[in-house]
Scaffold this motif. Structure first.
Motif, PDB file in Angstrom:
ATOM      1  N   LEU A  80      40.768  37.522  43.135  1.00 18.56           N
ATOM      2  CA  LEU A  80      41.047  37.275  41.724  1.00 18.56           C
ATOM      3  C   LEU A  80      39.984  36.345  41.173  1.00 18.56           C
ATOM      4  N   PRO A  81      39.626  36.487  39.881  1.00 20.77           N
ATOM      5  CA  PRO A  81      38.678  35.540  39.287  1.00 20.77           C
ATOM      6  C   PRO A  81      39.249  34.123  39.322  1.00 20.77           C
ATOM      7  N   CYS A 116      46.728  30.699  35.763  1.00 20.39           N
ATOM      8  CA  CYS A 116      48.071  31.123  36.149  1.00 20.39           C
ATOM      9  C   CYS A 116      48.749  30.024  36.978  1.00 20.39           C
ATOM     10  N   LEU A 174      54.291  36.037  38.144  1.00 17.96           N
ATOM     11  CA  LEU A 174      53.363  36.071  37.005  1.00 17.96           C
ATOM     12  C   LEU A 174      52.170  36.978  37.312  1.00 17.96           C
ATOM     13  N   ALA A 220      41.189  32.979  36.151  1.00 18.81           N
ATOM     14  CA  ALA A 220      42.512  33.596  35.994  1.00 18.81           C
ATOM     15  C   ALA A 220      43.516  32.927  36.924  1.00 18.81           C
ATOM     16  N   MET A 261      32.030  32.892  40.367  1.00 17.87           N
ATOM     17  CA  MET A 261      33.016  33.094  39.299  1.00 17.87           C
ATOM     18  C   MET A 261      33.448  31.727  38.764  1.00 17.87           C
ATOM     19  N   HIS A 287      52.398  42.292  35.830  1.00 13.19           N
ATOM     20  CA  HIS A 287      51.597  43.150  34.944  1.00 13.19           C
ATOM     21  C   HIS A 287      50.403  43.745  35.681  1.00 13.19           C
ATOM     22  N   SER A 338      45.194  39.580  32.012  1.00 13.44           N
ATOM     23  CA  SER A 338      45.968  40.728  32.495  1.00 13.44           C
ATOM     24  C   SER A 338      47.394  40.305  32.848  1.00 13.44           C
ATOM     25  N   PHE A 339      47.635  39.001  33.019  1.00 16.85           N
ATOM     26  CA  PHE A 339      48.997  38.505  33.197  1.00 16.85           C
ATOM     27  C   PHE A 339      49.475  37.962  31.858  1.00 16.85           C
ATOM     28  N   GLY A 354      57.796  38.887  33.426  1.00 11.74           N
ATOM     29  CA  GLY A 354      56.682  38.239  34.099  1.00 11.74           C
ATOM     30  C   GLY A 354      56.062  37.182  33.208  1.00 11.74           C
ATOM     31  N   THR A 377      48.156  42.309  37.595  1.00 11.08           N
ATOM     32  CA  THR A 377      46.959  41.508  37.835  1.00 11.08           C
ATOM     33  C   THR A 377      46.601  41.549  39.312  1.00 11.08           C
TER      34      THR A 377
END
Lengths: 127, 291
Positions: free
Chosen positions: B98-99, B106, B63, B102, A1, B67, A92-93, B223, B69
């Motif tokens: 998690l990717p 974050c 965060l 992302a 990834m 939502h 998605s956040f 968030g 994630t």
């Protein structure tokens, strides 16, 4: 990834790529940059690209009907010697980021770059 | 049309290195440890900022979970297995839950966000706790100078949007844009305010303004990064949609108890003198000038 750097380096492999950045359009901060900066300075380029992205994202004229997010997919600017492609990233956040790819006009293929940048944006946050 | 805010500032490279001399010294000596300041903490590894926390900014956990994630239970499992939120985030990265992109995104969002508040003007000196084990993590870190410059740029950005910082910390209340003019009653009928539709992200903030919540509360509920929320709050204040409920007046500390005879013979004690914070005074002056 892929992480942020891998994503930007992948964007740089597109034909004609001169520079790429991951930018937050609320603050104007570049969270990652590779290659050359349009205008010579990545920070200035990020702040200016963020202005453009925010205008597109906030004005109802440019946003899709009934869509929730992201309000806009791409912003494309062309000039005599280059293309600028801004691709909004749907996370998605809660965030407000886009990929900015700067392409030389001679070698760049805008249609290809648009498709590939969309795929990279999705892989960045979806894996 | 949506009201267009002033242009985003570009970093002033000459103005860097003015926020915390202690932090600059720690960066130069490539220190590892935790810098505790009044409004937040910065975690350093070999002189680079690897993590930041502030009570005024939602953490990475908020965060990521707000939502969906990441499931709250998944964060709690990682947090229970790790020492501190940074290590928990690294565990999540290693687990592949998690990717990477992302999580990195974050993490950087949260770092710059909490860093902004950690580097805010403070009335007390910072303290640094050295940590013996410098460790290069798997999540991206940020040079001290980059965080400082970004923090200064963000202050300028907020100032340009609306120069009064009161709305950043006070409970917020909705204001009618029509009634904003507080001068003498106009002879002519009040001119109708320009009705500017709000951007959806600003609408979400304004919908939560209720006379009790502060910008930090709204950020946590949404968030959303606290600085992003401050941008919307200042824009909404500039457009007359909200205002801070009341200026928060700090209660002066009670004077130390004195013996009765001393109290009779001595003049009343001088108020405690604190080192005036130049940055704060400048912002106050600018806000007053802008009224």
């Amino acid at each position: 990834m892929p992480g942020i750097d891998e994503c930007l380096l992948e964007a740089m492999r597109l034909p004609g790529a001169r520079g790429a950045a991951l930018v937050d359009w609320t603050s104007g901060l570049a969270l990652g940059t590779v290659g050359e900066a349009p205008g010579g300075d990545h920070e200035t380029a990020a702040a200016e690209a963020a202005e453009l992205a925010r205008l597109a994202a906030e004005h109802g004229t440019f946003t899709a009907q009934g869509a929730d997010r992201p309000p806009v997919e791409d912003v494309i600017v062309s000039n005599a010697d280059s293309y600028h492609l801004l691709r909004f990233i749907d996370t998605s956040f809660d965030s407000s980021v886009f990929l900015h790819l700067w392409l030389g006009r001679e070698e760049g293929n805008l249609a290809l770059a648009r498709i590939r940048l969309g795929e990279m944006a999705a892989r960045l946050v979806l894996g | 049309m949506v009201r267009t805010p002033p242009p985003l500032p570009v970093r002033d490279k000459a103005a860097a290195r003015a926020l915390s001399p202690m932090l600059n010294r720690l960066a130069e000596e490539r220190a590892t440890g935790v810098l505790v300041r009044e409004h937040g903490t910065l975690h350093l590894a070999q002189g680079r900022v690897v993590h930041a926390e502030s009570p005024l900014a939602p953490g990475l956990d908020v965060l990521l979970t707000a939502h969906g994630t990441l499931a709250t239970a998944a964060w709690q499992r990682a947090a229970a297995a790790a020492e501190g939120p940074l290590r928990a985030a690294e565990l999540l990265l290693e687990s592949g839950l998690l990717p990477a992109g992302a999580l990195e995104l974050c993490h950087l969002d949260a770092l710059y966000d909490a860093g902004y508040f950690a580097l805010a003007p403070s009335s007390t000196p910072g303290r640094f706790h050295y940590d013996g084990a410098p460790r290069t993590g798997t999540l991206p870190s940020v040079p001290v100078v980059a965080l400082e410059r970004e923090t200064l740029r963000r202050r300028l950005q907020l100032h340009r949007l609306w120069p009064d910082p009161a709305a950043d910390t006070a409970p917020l209340i909705r204001a009618d844009p029509l009634l904003r003019d507080t001068g003498p009653a106009p002879a002519a009928p009040a001119r109708p305010a320009r009705r500017t539709p709000l951007a959806p992200r600003q609408r979400a903030v304004l919908d939560r303004v209720d006379g009790t919540r502060t910008a930090a509360d709204i950020a946590r509920e949404l968030g959303r990064q606290a600085f992003h929320t401050l941008v919307d709050v200042r824009r909404l204040a500039a457009a007359g949609h909200l205002r801070p409920l009341a200026p928060v007046v700090p209660v002066p500390p009670a004077p130390p108890p004195t013996a009765p005879e001393q109290a009779r013979n001595l003049p009343p004690p001088l108020p405690p003198v604190t080192d005036p914070d130049i940055a704060l005074l400048k912002r106050l002056r600018d806000a007053l000038e802008a009224l």
